[in-house]
Write a protein that holds these residues in place. Structure first.
Motif, short mmCIF file in Angstrom:
data_model
loop_
_atom_site.label_atom_id
_atom_site.label_comp_id
_atom_site.label_asym_id
_atom_site.label_seq_id
_atom_site.Cartn_x
_atom_site.Cartn_y
_atom_site.Cartn_z
N ARG A 31 45.10 50.04 36.41
CA ARG A 31 45.36 49.31 37.66
C ARG A 31 45.05 47.82 37.50
NH1 ARG A 31 43.08 50.85 43.66
NH2 ARG A 31 44.40 49.38 44.77
N ALA A 32 43.95 47.50 36.81
CA ALA A 32 43.59 46.10 36.58
C ALA A 32 44.61 45.45 35.64
CB ALA A 32 42.19 45.99 35.98
N ARG A 35 47.85 44.52 37.34
CA ARG A 35 47.69 43.38 38.25
C ARG A 35 47.26 42.10 37.53
NH1 ARG A 35 44.97 45.91 43.69
NH2 ARG A 35 46.57 47.47 44.03
N ILE A 37 44.38 41.48 36.14
CA ILE A 37 42.99 41.14 36.47
C ILE A 37 42.15 41.13 35.20
CG2 ILE A 37 40.94 41.86 37.75
CD1 ILE A 37 42.84 43.20 39.77
N ASP A 65 33.06 46.00 40.69
CA ASP A 65 33.53 47.39 40.66
C ASP A 65 34.89 47.65 40.01
OD1 ASP A 65 31.18 48.22 41.97
OD2 ASP A 65 32.06 47.69 43.92
N VAL A 66 35.52 46.64 39.43
CA VAL A 66 36.82 46.86 38.81
C VAL A 66 36.68 47.48 37.42
CG1 VAL A 66 38.92 45.74 37.95
CG2 VAL A 66 37.91 45.02 40.12
#
Length: 107
Positions: A31-32, A35, A37, A65-66
């Protein structure tokens, strides 16, 4: 003739810090990655007398928290040559920073 500097006659302990011998890279959370991140996680943990890692905990993370789960999972799989004092293995508390950066595209 060499004499001890202190009056006690006791010598200083010979200490060798823990040394990382098996590094496991942290997985970039999908997910990171999707995106774009990036971030850092500071992890504190104990290196036991057998060189295993225990008590891993996040001290700081940015963004929060990522990447925490990936960092803890990786650090928990690391293996160390334990810290020694006068040749005897002892537990050591260590803190380290894991950086999560996107790979740069090839030109």
């Amino acid at each position: 003739m060499v004499t001890p500097a202190s009056g006690s006659g006791a010598s200083l302990p010979v200490t060798r810090d823990a040394r990382l011998i098996k590094h496991v890279s942290a997985e970039y959370p999908p997910r990171a990655a999707s995106r774009g991140i990036e971030g850092v996680v500071d992890v504190a943990f104990t290196v036991s007398t057998d060189g295993s890692v225990s008590d891993a905990a996040v001290v700081h993370s940015d963004p929060p928290d990522v990447f925490n789960h990936s960092a803890i999972t990786a650090v928990s799989r690391w293996k160390y040559e334990p810290k020694t004092v006068n040749g005897v293995p002892v537990e050591a508390r260590i803190q380290t920073r894991l950086q999560f950066k996107m790979d740069q595209p090839e030109p």
